[in-house]
Design a protein around this motif. Structure first.
Motif, PDB file in Angstrom:
ATOM      1  N   PRO A  45      46.032  37.305  38.298  1.00 54.26           N
ATOM      2  CA  PRO A  45      46.572  36.029  38.806  1.00 54.26           C
ATOM      3  C   PRO A  45      47.175  36.119  40.207  1.00 54.26           C
ATOM      4  CG  PRO A  45      47.122  36.281  36.487  1.00 54.26           C
ATOM      5  CD  PRO A  45      46.532  37.594  36.926  1.00 54.26           C
ATOM      6  N   PRO A  46      47.987  37.142  40.526  1.00 53.24           N
ATOM      7  CA  PRO A  46      48.480  37.228  41.915  1.00 53.24           C
ATOM      8  C   PRO A  46      47.349  37.414  42.924  1.00 53.24           C
ATOM      9  CG  PRO A  46      49.796  38.618  40.475  1.00 53.24           C
ATOM     10  CD  PRO A  46      48.619  38.177  39.673  1.00 53.24           C
ATOM     11  N   ILE A  47      46.328  38.173  42.544  1.00 55.92           N
ATOM     12  CA  ILE A  47      45.170  38.354  43.431  1.00 55.92           C
ATOM     13  C   ILE A  47      44.497  37.007  43.676  1.00 55.92           C
ATOM     14  CG2 ILE A  47      42.841  39.310  43.538  1.00 55.92           C
ATOM     15  CD1 ILE A  47      43.948  41.828  42.166  1.00 55.92           C
ATOM     16  N   ALA A  48      44.327  36.222  42.618  1.00 55.77           N
ATOM     17  CA  ALA A  48      43.713  34.896  42.759  1.00 55.77           C
ATOM     18  C   ALA A  48      44.600  33.970  43.583  1.00 55.77           C
ATOM     19  CB  ALA A  48      43.452  34.291  41.377  1.00 55.77           C
ATOM     20  N   ALA A  49      45.918  34.080  43.428  1.00 51.77           N
ATOM     21  CA  ALA A  49      46.841  33.227  44.181  1.00 51.77           C
ATOM     22  C   ALA A  49      46.736  33.508  45.683  1.00 51.77           C
ATOM     23  CB  ALA A  49      48.272  33.441  43.701  1.00 51.77           C
ATOM     24  N   GLY A  50      46.668  34.784  46.037  1.00 55.11           N
ATOM     25  CA  GLY A  50      46.518  35.131  47.447  1.00 55.11           C
ATOM     26  C   GLY A  50      45.199  34.646  48.017  1.00 55.11           C
ATOM     27  N   HIS A  51      44.150  34.767  47.215  1.00 52.34           N
ATOM     28  CA  HIS A  51      42.830  34.288  47.634  1.00 52.34           C
ATOM     29  C   HIS A  51      42.858  32.777  47.813  1.00 52.34           C
ATOM     30  CE1 HIS A  51      38.413  34.712  47.877  1.00 52.34           C
ATOM     31  NE2 HIS A  51      38.392  33.521  47.302  1.00 52.34           N
ATOM     32  N   LEU A  52      43.489  32.082  46.879  1.00 51.58           N
ATOM     33  CA  LEU A  52      43.588  30.622  46.959  1.00 51.58           C
ATOM     34  C   LEU A  52      44.308  30.193  48.230  1.00 51.58           C
ATOM     35  CD1 LEU A  52      43.389  27.761  45.786  1.00 51.58           C
ATOM     36  CD2 LEU A  52      45.493  28.224  44.508  1.00 51.58           C
ATOM     37  N   ALA A 106      54.298  39.532  44.035  1.00 55.61           N
ATOM     38  CA  ALA A 106      54.326  38.898  45.356  1.00 55.61           C
ATOM     39  C   ALA A 106      53.604  39.760  46.387  1.00 55.61           C
ATOM     40  CB  ALA A 106      55.773  38.653  45.787  1.00 55.61           C
ATOM     41  N   GLN A 107      53.818  41.065  46.336  1.00 56.39           N
ATOM     42  CA  GLN A 107      53.147  41.968  47.272  1.00 56.39           C
ATOM     43  C   GLN A 107      51.636  41.970  47.035  1.00 56.39           C
ATOM     44  OE1 GLN A 107      55.412  45.463  46.256  1.00 56.39           O
ATOM     45  NE2 GLN A 107      56.612  45.356  48.153  1.00 56.39           N
ATOM     46  N   LEU A 108      51.249  41.902  45.759  1.00 54.41           N
ATOM     47  CA  LEU A 108      49.829  41.886  45.420  1.00 54.41           C
ATOM     48  C   LEU A 108      49.169  40.600  45.928  1.00 54.41           C
ATOM     49  CD1 LEU A 108      47.647  43.501  44.001  1.00 54.41           C
ATOM     50  CD2 LEU A 108      48.308  42.422  41.847  1.00 54.41           C
ATOM     51  N   ALA A 109      49.883  39.471  45.797  1.00 60.37           N
ATOM     52  CA  ALA A 109      49.366  38.206  46.320  1.00 60.37           C
ATOM     53  C   ALA A 109      49.241  38.268  47.844  1.00 60.37           C
ATOM     54  CB  ALA A 109      50.283  37.055  45.908  1.00 60.37           C
ATOM     55  N   GLY A 110      50.228  38.876  48.502  1.00 57.42           N
ATOM     56  CA  GLY A 110      50.165  39.026  49.950  1.00 57.42           C
ATOM     57  C   GLY A 110      49.010  39.896  50.386  1.00 57.42           C
ATOM     58  N   TRP A 111      48.786  40.997  49.639  1.00 61.45           N
ATOM     59  CA  TRP A 111      47.652  41.873  49.934  1.00 61.45           C
ATOM     60  C   TRP A 111      46.341  41.107  49.791  1.00 61.45           C
ATOM     61  CZ3 TRP A 111      43.692  42.947  46.547  1.00 61.45           C
ATOM     62  CH2 TRP A 111      42.762  43.915  46.976  1.00 61.45           C
ATOM     63  N   SER A 112      46.232  40.315  48.727  1.00 61.65           N
ATOM     64  CA  SER A 112      45.009  39.546  48.487  1.00 61.65           C
ATOM     65  C   SER A 112      44.797  38.511  49.584  1.00 61.65           C
ATOM     66  CB  SER A 112      45.089  38.852  47.122  1.00 61.65           C
ATOM     67  OG  SER A 112      43.954  38.050  46.886  1.00 61.65           O
ATOM     68  N   PHE A 113      45.876  37.870  50.028  1.00 62.97           N
ATOM     69  CA  PHE A 113      45.773  36.884  51.102  1.00 62.97           C
ATOM     70  C   PHE A 113      45.229  37.530  52.377  1.00 62.97           C
ATOM     71  CE2 PHE A 113      47.610  34.945  54.888  1.00 62.97           C
ATOM     72  CZ  PHE A 113      47.232  33.618  54.741  1.00 62.97           C
ATOM     73  N   LEU A 114      45.771  38.686  52.721  1.00 62.76           N
ATOM     74  CA  LEU A 114      45.325  39.377  53.929  1.00 62.76           C
ATOM     75  C   LEU A 114      43.882  39.854  53.788  1.00 62.76           C
ATOM     76  CD1 LEU A 114      48.520  41.481  54.775  1.00 62.76           C
ATOM     77  CD2 LEU A 114      47.703  39.410  55.922  1.00 62.76           C
ATOM     78  N   MET A 115      43.537  40.384  52.626  1.00 61.29           N
ATOM     79  CA  MET A 115      42.186  40.876  52.408  1.00 61.29           C
ATOM     80  C   MET A 115      41.175  39.729  52.453  1.00 61.29           C
ATOM     81  SD  MET A 115      40.350  43.574  51.972  1.00 61.29           S
ATOM     82  CE  MET A 115      41.455  44.871  51.431  1.00 61.29           C
ATOM     83  N   SER A 116      41.510  38.617  51.795  1.00 64.61           N
ATOM     84  CA  SER A 116      40.604  37.466  51.797  1.00 64.61           C
ATOM     85  C   SER A 116      40.453  36.896  53.203  1.00 64.61           C
ATOM     86  CB  SER A 116      41.134  36.377  50.852  1.00 64.61           C
ATOM     87  OG  SER A 116      41.170  36.840  49.518  1.00 64.61           O
TER      88      SER A 116
END
Length: 209
Positions: A45-52, A106-116
């Protein structure tokens, strides 16, 4: 949005979900590290949130600011960005390194946002969003005010739901059945494929402009 648009958004989301760089490989690593499928599921879910968040920013800006007159210019600029970013990713020798496994949600969502964002995830929606008609729009005028960014946000939501569902299936399959050894036996460079798709989407956008 038409049924065709929804299907295209879902297909792009599924493609992102299949890409290990978008997060499912990270989730599998978390599960293997903690020897728990629950840890894998908590990571998604945090990964998906960052991607979203990454996709929604681009999609909302596109649908909130375009006009009928500006659609062609937007398509051209978007197409050039897609081709340029795709060529850079295709020709670049740089590789994005995995961050440490001990990350908060939160860090995982941030990582996903940057990666996406680094992979141009939001840019892939440009051809779909630009092709959509502007509700209530007339030549030279902005789209109807009540619409604004909502179609872009809705598009990002559909896209991310498909991405999360696909990533979930792949991650659980790899964790439960295949194991990470399959990645060494049947690996192909998804990042290069992704870059090629970016270039192709950009060219399609430019041809349709």
């Amino acid at each position: 949005m038409t049924l065709g648009t929804l299907a295209t958004l879902a297909a792009l989301g599924a493609f992102h979900g299949l890409n290990p760089a978008m997060g499912w490989l990270f989730a599998v690593a978390r599960g293997l590290q903690e020897r728990s499928q629950a840890a894998l599921l908590r990571a998604l879910p945090p990964i998906a949130a960052g991607h979203l968040a990454s996709v929604a920013i681009v999609a909302a800006l596109v649908t909130a600011t375009r006009s009928v007159t500006a659609s062609t210019a937007l398509a051209v600029v978007g197409g050039v960005l897609l081709v340029g970013f795709g060529l850079w990713r295709l020709l670049s020798e740089r590789h994005f390194r995995w961050a440490g496994m001990r990350l908060s949600a939160a860090q995982l969502a941030g990582w996903s946002f940057l990666m996406s964002s680094a992979h141009g995830a939001g840019l892939m929606l440009l051809p779909v969003l630009v092709a959509e008609p502007v509700p209530g729009g007339h030549s030279g005028h902005l789209a109807a005010a009540p619409v604004g960014a909502l179609p872009g946000l809705a598009a990002a939501g559909v896209h991310t739901v498909a991405m999360l569902g696909t990533a979930l299936v792949v991650a659980v399959l790899v964790y439960q059945v295949l194991g990470v050894g399959v990645l060494r036996r049947a690996w192909f460079n998804v990042d290069r494929l992704w870059a090629g798709v970016l270039v192709a989407a950009g060219l399609v956008t430019l041809l349709r402009a």
